[in-house]
Design a protein around this motif. Structure first.
Motif, short mmCIF file in Angstrom:
data_model
loop_
_atom_site.label_atom_id
_atom_site.label_comp_id
_atom_site.label_asym_id
_atom_site.label_seq_id
_atom_site.Cartn_x
_atom_site.Cartn_y
_atom_site.Cartn_z
N LEU A 8 0.85 -1.19 0.00
CA LEU A 8 0.00 0.00 0.00
C LEU A 8 0.89 1.24 0.00
O LEU A 8 1.32 1.70 1.06
CB LEU A 8 -0.90 0.01 1.25
CG LEU A 8 -1.64 -1.28 1.63
CD1 LEU A 8 -2.48 -1.05 2.87
CD2 LEU A 8 -2.52 -1.74 0.47
N ASP A 11 0.13 7.93 0.22
CA ASP A 11 0.17 9.32 -0.27
C ASP A 11 1.56 9.95 -0.08
O ASP A 11 2.40 9.42 0.65
CB ASP A 11 -0.84 10.16 0.53
CG ASP A 11 -2.22 9.56 0.52
OD1 ASP A 11 -2.66 9.11 -0.56
OD2 ASP A 11 -2.86 9.50 1.60
N VAL A 42 -4.93 0.53 -2.79
CA VAL A 42 -4.91 1.97 -2.47
C VAL A 42 -5.40 2.18 -1.04
O VAL A 42 -6.25 1.44 -0.53
CB VAL A 42 -5.78 2.81 -3.44
CG1 VAL A 42 -5.09 2.98 -4.77
CG2 VAL A 42 -7.16 2.22 -3.60
N ALA A 46 -5.26 8.69 -1.51
CA ALA A 46 -5.34 8.12 -2.86
C ALA A 46 -6.61 7.28 -3.01
O ALA A 46 -7.25 7.27 -4.08
CB ALA A 46 -4.11 7.25 -3.12
N ALA A 47 -7.02 6.62 -1.95
CA ALA A 47 -8.22 5.78 -1.99
C ALA A 47 -9.48 6.65 -1.91
O ALA A 47 -10.50 6.33 -2.54
CB ALA A 47 -8.20 4.77 -0.84
N THR A 59 -8.96 -3.29 -0.80
CA THR A 59 -7.69 -3.15 -0.08
C THR A 59 -7.73 -3.96 1.21
O THR A 59 -6.78 -4.67 1.56
CB THR A 59 -7.42 -1.66 0.23
OG1 THR A 59 -7.41 -0.93 -1.00
CG2 THR A 59 -6.10 -1.48 0.95
#
Ligand code: NAD
Length: 356
Positions: A8, A11, A42, A46-47, A59
């Protein structure tokens, strides 16, 4: 060995340091004949951008199925409106809950070549090698919170079982080190601290008689961490005290970019991430220090994958690079090296140390 690893990037500098972690995984896989299956997801800002949710179901699924999770960092100014209902950090808290990671491990070992970066005198830093073991899912952060008129309450709650499981983990880890646990509490005031003290003493006396224990009040510990940090081996403490003391200890090593962490559940699976955040002030410039991320990979090798030799190889390669001043500018202001340069140097050294 074969392992599935959830990746993951997150950011800010997260994807930049994660790229170096993935390069390192490729090298270690090649040198050791391992197969690491990587599943990327993500998280965080970002998600939110893509799914409106900082921990989308896909995720969560990837992470709960994996042997271990590697995380870059989450957050940043784009998502930090205090009025926002959905925030990147919620993704991280939800992920910790989904994985049931109750123990947070943070090693603190200042490198001799970089001691001048620390605000603490070099003479006090000689021989400092601390492992913090912080309880992560109980205490005042998770107790009931409410208001009654103009009075507010945050309940601090701990059960014997919660203290027993983290004490056992700390003791197992202490056995691989100098066999000394310093348990930090506020037993002169708090009932939860008295329960911790009784439980820690009982578990160690009955199950780990070879591990020594001392109890230190948290206010004293706050002072001793900066006046005699080399006196400590494993420091075991509850959630709130651990949160504060580990950040204080971070100052000992001189840069946020050096500190790895592991959050473990009972069955050996874990979440591995640098202690630092998404560093929006330097994101996109390619100058983030990848060492905290690479050392988090080493912790994953040791604690979730049982690859102790590989963990040591990575740590030795990092120490060598720091000794050679192959570092980013957070450590040596005149450095022109990029994240990629440091990552590549660590990989090269790992290859060399692994031998033909
Ligand atoms: P931060 O850790 O991102 O940055 C603090 C300082 O350390 C900055 O000057 C930064 O440039 C520097 N720094 C951090 N990582 C570095 C690296 N790898 N190399 C070189 N320098 C580095 O903390 P912050 O600025 O308070 O927070 C920024 C964002 O990160 C916020 O949105 C915060 O909520 C989030 N955050 C996330 C995590 C996490 O993902 N676990 C942890 C802390 C903060």
């Amino acid at each position: 060995m074969k392992a599935t690893i959830a990746v993951l990037p997150g950011d800010g500098v997260g994807p930049e340091v994660m790229a170096e972690a993935l390069a390192l995984l490729r090298v270690v896989a090649e040198c050791g004949g391992h197969t690491f299956t990587l599943c990327e997801g993500v998280i965080g800002g970002a998600a939110i951008d893509v799914h409106g949710n900082p921990l989308p179901d896909q995720t969560r699924e990837i992470c709960t199925q994996a042997h271990a999770v590697l995380l870059g960092a989450v957050g940043g100014p784009r998502w930090s409106n205090p009025q926002a209902v959905v925030r990147p950090e919620q993704g991280l808290l939800a992920l910790r809950a989904a994985l049931g990671v109750h123990a947070n491990l943070r090693p603190v070992t200042p490198h001799p070549a970089l001691m001048r970066r620390s605000p603490i005198k070099g003479s006090l830093l000689q021989g400092v090698d601390i492992l913090f073991v912080r309880e992560l899912t109980g205490g005042i952060y998770f107790g009931d919170k409410y208001r009654d008129g103009d009075v507010a309450f945050d309940v601090c709650r701990y059960s014997v079982a919660e203290v027993e499981r983290i004490t056992r983990l700390a003791a197992v880890l202490a056995r691989g080190r100098r066999r000394h646990i310093t348990h930090v509490d506020k037993a002169n005031v708090l009932e939860t601290s008295r329960l911790w003290r009784e439980t820690v003493d009982r578990v160690l006396a009955t199950e780990f008689p070879d591990v020594q224990v001392s109890h230190v009040l948290v206010d004293t510990m706050a002072m001793q961490l900066v006046t005699r940090p080399s006196a400590y081996d494993v420091i075991l403490t509850e959630n709130l005290f651990g949160d504060i003391l580990t950040d204080e200890a971070a100052a000992l090593v001189g840069s946020m970019g050096l500190l790895p962490s592991a959050s473990l559940n009972g069955d050996g699976r874990g979440l591995y991430e640098p202690v630092h955040g998404s560093a929006p002030d330097i994101a996109g410039h390619g100058v983030a220090n990848p060492i905290a991320m690479l050392l988090s990979v080493a912790m994953m090798f040791r604690h979730s994958l049982g690859l102790h030799d590989e963990a040591r190889l990575v740590e030795d390669a990092v120490v060598w690079c720091m000794g050679q001043r192959i570092v980013t500018r957070d450590l040596v202001a005149s450095s022109r090296l990029h994240t990629r340069d440091v990552g590549k140097a660590v990989c090269r050294k790992v290859r060399e140390l692994a031998g033909p």
